[in-house]
Design an enzyme around this catalytic site. Sequence first.
Site, PDB file in Angstrom:
ATOM      1  N   CYS A  46       8.477 -14.192 -38.556  1.00 19.92           N
ATOM      2  CA  CYS A  46       7.841 -14.247 -37.244  1.00 19.92           C
ATOM      3  C   CYS A  46       6.494 -13.541 -37.333  1.00 19.92           C
ATOM      4  O   CYS A  46       6.397 -12.479 -37.946  1.00 19.92           O
ATOM      5  CB  CYS A  46       8.743 -13.535 -36.230  1.00 19.92           C
ATOM      6  SG  CYS A  46       8.069 -13.489 -34.568  1.00 19.92           S
ATOM      7  N   LEU A  47       5.472 -14.137 -36.720  1.00 23.06           N
ATOM      8  CA  LEU A  47       4.141 -13.527 -36.764  1.00 23.06           C
ATOM      9  C   LEU A  47       4.123 -12.163 -36.065  1.00 23.06           C
ATOM     10  O   LEU A  47       3.226 -11.360 -36.319  1.00 23.06           O
ATOM     11  CB  LEU A  47       3.104 -14.464 -36.138  1.00 23.06           C
ATOM     12  CG  LEU A  47       2.842 -15.764 -36.922  1.00 23.06           C
ATOM     13  CD1 LEU A  47       1.893 -16.670 -36.157  1.00 23.06           C
ATOM     14  CD2 LEU A  47       2.297 -15.474 -38.311  1.00 23.06           C
TER      15      LEU A  47
HETATM   16 NI    NI Z   1       8.477 -15.490 -33.688  1.00 27.93          NI
END
Ligand code: NI
Length: 165
Positions: free
Chosen positions: A89-90
């Site tokens: 996830c970023l």
């Molecule tokens: Ni994410």
Amino acid sequence: MALREIRKDGDPVLHKECKPVKEMTPRIRQLIEDMFDTMYEGGGCGLAAPQVGILKQIYVMDVDDGNQYVVINPEIILQEGSQTGDEGCLSVPGLVGTVTRAKSVKVRALDENMEPYELSGEDLLARCILHEYDHLHGHLYTELVEGGLRQAGEEPEAETEEEID
Ligand code: NI
């Protein structure tokens, strides 16, 4: 091209419920465009509005299948099968974890013109649809990780290395 700041794990905005979008506005159109730019810049395959600090039910995805998906006010209407694999996830940079999710999903949503549509996805697209959906309801994939988070690129620990008391 306009990049927005990606909120990182620990930011309370990532744990809030997002509000449905009532109408398309120039500001929301700009937000969607910026979300794509920010997602591509970060090398992600999906990005949800709360990740750029906006508590609206919007996410964008590009899983290299030739489509740029805009998903507004999604409702999950079908989940079938199961897949187990790594996810990142970023908002949780540099880490990955193993998550089990449905293998195929179907959502009902609105597109960027507020037109209803149904989106079916399998494998990576299904995983992405569900991961981003969770963001809209204040949840991160880290809550679902089996066996802990790892540095991206590291192999999962062998089962034989499990601690035994
Ligand atoms: Ni994410």
